[in-house]
Design a protein around this motif. Structure first.
Motif, PDB file in Angstrom:
ATOM      1  N   LEU A  42      25.376 -24.190 -34.826  1.00  0.00           N
ATOM      2  CA  LEU A  42      26.816 -23.959 -34.738  1.00  0.00           C
ATOM      3  C   LEU A  42      27.593 -25.212 -35.137  1.00  0.00           C
ATOM      4  N   THR A  43      27.253 -26.352 -34.568  1.00  0.00           N
ATOM      5  CA  THR A  43      27.966 -27.591 -34.914  1.00  0.00           C
ATOM      6  C   THR A  43      27.709 -27.971 -36.375  1.00  0.00           C
ATOM      7  N   THR A  44      26.500 -27.707 -36.863  1.00  0.00           N
ATOM      8  CA  THR A  44      26.202 -28.014 -38.269  1.00  0.00           C
ATOM      9  C   THR A  44      27.023 -27.143 -39.206  1.00  0.00           C
ATOM     10  N   ALA A  45      27.151 -25.851 -38.880  1.00  0.00           N
ATOM     11  CA  ALA A  45      27.932 -24.951 -39.731  1.00  0.00           C
ATOM     12  C   ALA A  45      29.398 -25.376 -39.781  1.00  0.00           C
ATOM     13  N   ILE A  46      29.951 -25.752 -38.636  1.00  0.00           N
ATOM     14  CA  ILE A  46      31.353 -26.205 -38.616  1.00  0.00           C
ATOM     15  C   ILE A  46      31.509 -27.483 -39.432  1.00  0.00           C
ATOM     16  N   ALA A  47      30.562 -28.393 -39.272  1.00  0.00           N
ATOM     17  CA  ALA A  47      30.631 -29.661 -40.019  1.00  0.00           C
ATOM     18  C   ALA A  47      30.573 -29.418 -41.522  1.00  0.00           C
ATOM     19  N   LEU A  48      29.698 -28.506 -41.956  1.00  0.00           N
ATOM     20  CA  LEU A  48      29.590 -28.229 -43.386  1.00  0.00           C
ATOM     21  C   LEU A  48      30.826 -27.524 -43.915  1.00  0.00           C
ATOM     22  N   ALA A  49      31.443 -26.666 -43.084  1.00  0.00           N
ATOM     23  CA  ALA A  49      32.669 -25.990 -43.507  1.00  0.00           C
ATOM     24  C   ALA A  49      33.786 -26.996 -43.772  1.00  0.00           C
ATOM     25  N   THR A 108      34.519 -33.214 -36.334  1.00  0.00           N
ATOM     26  CA  THR A 108      34.343 -34.670 -36.453  1.00  0.00           C
ATOM     27  C   THR A 108      33.067 -35.013 -37.208  1.00  0.00           C
ATOM     28  N   MET A 109      32.011 -34.235 -36.993  1.00  0.00           N
ATOM     29  CA  MET A 109      30.794 -34.448 -37.780  1.00  0.00           C
ATOM     30  C   MET A 109      31.062 -34.210 -39.262  1.00  0.00           C
ATOM     31  N   GLY A 110      31.887 -33.224 -39.577  1.00  0.00           N
ATOM     32  CA  GLY A 110      32.248 -32.982 -40.970  1.00  0.00           C
ATOM     33  C   GLY A 110      32.964 -34.167 -41.588  1.00  0.00           C
ATOM     34  N   MET A 111      33.873 -34.798 -40.811  1.00  0.00           N
ATOM     35  CA  MET A 111      34.555 -36.002 -41.299  1.00  0.00           C
ATOM     36  C   MET A 111      33.559 -37.132 -41.520  1.00  0.00           C
ATOM     37  N   MET A 112      32.533 -37.187 -40.683  1.00  0.00           N
ATOM     38  CA  MET A 112      31.545 -38.265 -40.796  1.00  0.00           C
ATOM     39  C   MET A 112      30.679 -38.117 -42.050  1.00  0.00           C
ATOM     40  N   ILE A 113      30.270 -36.879 -42.368  1.00  0.00           N
ATOM     41  CA  ILE A 113      29.358 -36.691 -43.507  1.00  0.00           C
ATOM     42  C   ILE A 113      30.105 -36.434 -44.812  1.00  0.00           C
ATOM     43  N   LEU A 114      31.432 -36.355 -44.749  1.00  0.00           N
ATOM     44  CA  LEU A 114      32.226 -36.146 -45.966  1.00  0.00           C
ATOM     45  C   LEU A 114      31.960 -37.227 -47.027  1.00  0.00           C
ATOM     46  N   PRO A 115      31.909 -38.528 -46.660  1.00  0.00           N
ATOM     47  CA  PRO A 115      31.605 -39.545 -47.694  1.00  0.00           C
ATOM     48  C   PRO A 115      30.259 -39.335 -48.350  1.00  0.00           C
TER      49      PRO A 115
END
Length: 301
Positions: free
Chosen positions: A82-89, A159-166
């Motif tokens: 669930l958290t991974t899917a939100i981060a990737l979105a 927040t995880m999505g913001m972290m892996i965006l770079p």
């Protein structure tokens, strides 16, 4: 008196020693990996011999630290996915668009400034991201999302999505930048617009590299620990509701590693079983990413 070594002899000696040193460094890495895999396999086998594989894979509750013990991995797997899917979105579209801008639209001066600035986000400690999610993102989301708990999967995933965006932006930018300029010039010569050239020529050509970036981002999000440990809560539940507290695999590993669980107990060995499941998932994703990057390298040669 002994003769001083000539420069040619010293160079020959260095040529013989340096490869051996490099081989030892590589051997240490391989042995460390083999040791980790062996520990995970031995401790996991000891757990499975006591509880059985069916309890691990078929039970829908995860409560090994409670009086009523259940060992089903699915609540932790659901929280992780669930958290991974939100981060990737969050990370995939923003990262891809940022890469397209940097590679195809931005001037050289803007690229020199924006790309390092974007990558600064990757240098922020993840525990800082966790407290940012807890103290800034969650209160902001509670104003627009009804029923959002103080600890929830939504703010942790964003927040995880913001972290892996770079990571997504940088790898996708490299893949787009590697597309031969002759393809762009050919598209423009046929009368294609810049938008058509980017989305119908450049992006399909670099799709292997972009896909590899996405898979590495998935692997990075699954393995993230501190953000979910701080912001998502530690309540393992089998749900896809992002508004409630959940627990991920990595957050459970942190919980058991605090030192309150007796070493050698079944509860302690669940740590290794969860770690082994996490290792298998990330290993599969990394192998897939490497194959996709190999295909990209073959195309660009």
């Amino acid at each position: 008196m002994p003769r001083a070594a000539t420069p040619r002899a010293a160079t020959s000696l260095a040529d013989r020693i340096v490869p051996k040193i490099l081989f030892l460094c590589a051997l240490v890495s391989v042995l460390a990996t083999a040791g980790i895999v062996a520990v995970l396999a031995i401790e996991s086998a000891a757990l499975f011999s006591s509880i059985g594989l069916s309890s691990f894979f078929l039970d829908t509750q995860w409560t090994p630290l409670f009086t009523d013990k259940h060992y089903g991995i699915w609540p932790l797997a659901a929280g992780t996915l669930l958290t991974t899917a939100i981060a990737l979105a969050v990370a995939l579209p923003l990262g891809l668009f940022a890469a397209i801008y940097l590679s195809e639209i931005a001037s050289k001066r803007a690229r020199r400034i924006l790309k390092p600035t974007l990558e600064v986000l990757a240098g922020i400690p993840t525990v800082v991201y966790g407290y940012f999610a807890l103290t800034m993102i969650t209160p902001a989301l509670q104003r627009v999302v009804p029923g959002l708990a103080a600890f929830n999967a939504l703010s942790a995933g964003i927040t995880m999505g913001m972290m892996i965006l770079p990571l997504v932006a940088s790898l996708s930018d490299d893949a787009l930048f590697a597309v031969p300029q002759s393809l762009r010039e050919g598209a423009y010569a046929l009368g294609a617009s810049q938008r058509a050239t980017v989305f119908r020529v450049v992006l399909p050509t670099a799709i292997s590299g972009v896909g590899a970036a996405a898979i590495l981002a998935v692997s990075r999000a699954i393995g993230e620990t501190m953000i979910v440990a701080v912001a998502a809560g530690q309540q393992p539940r089998l749900t896809l509701d992002p508004r409630v507290p959940i627990e991920t695999m990595t957050a459970y590993i942190v919980q058991v590693s605090l030192g309150d669980t007796p070493s050698g107990s079944l509860e302690y060995r669940t740590l290794f079983a969860v770690g082994a499941a996490l290792f298998v998932i990330t290993l599969g994703l990394n192998i897939l990413a490497q194959r996709m990057r190999g295909r990209l390298a073959g195309r660009t040669l």
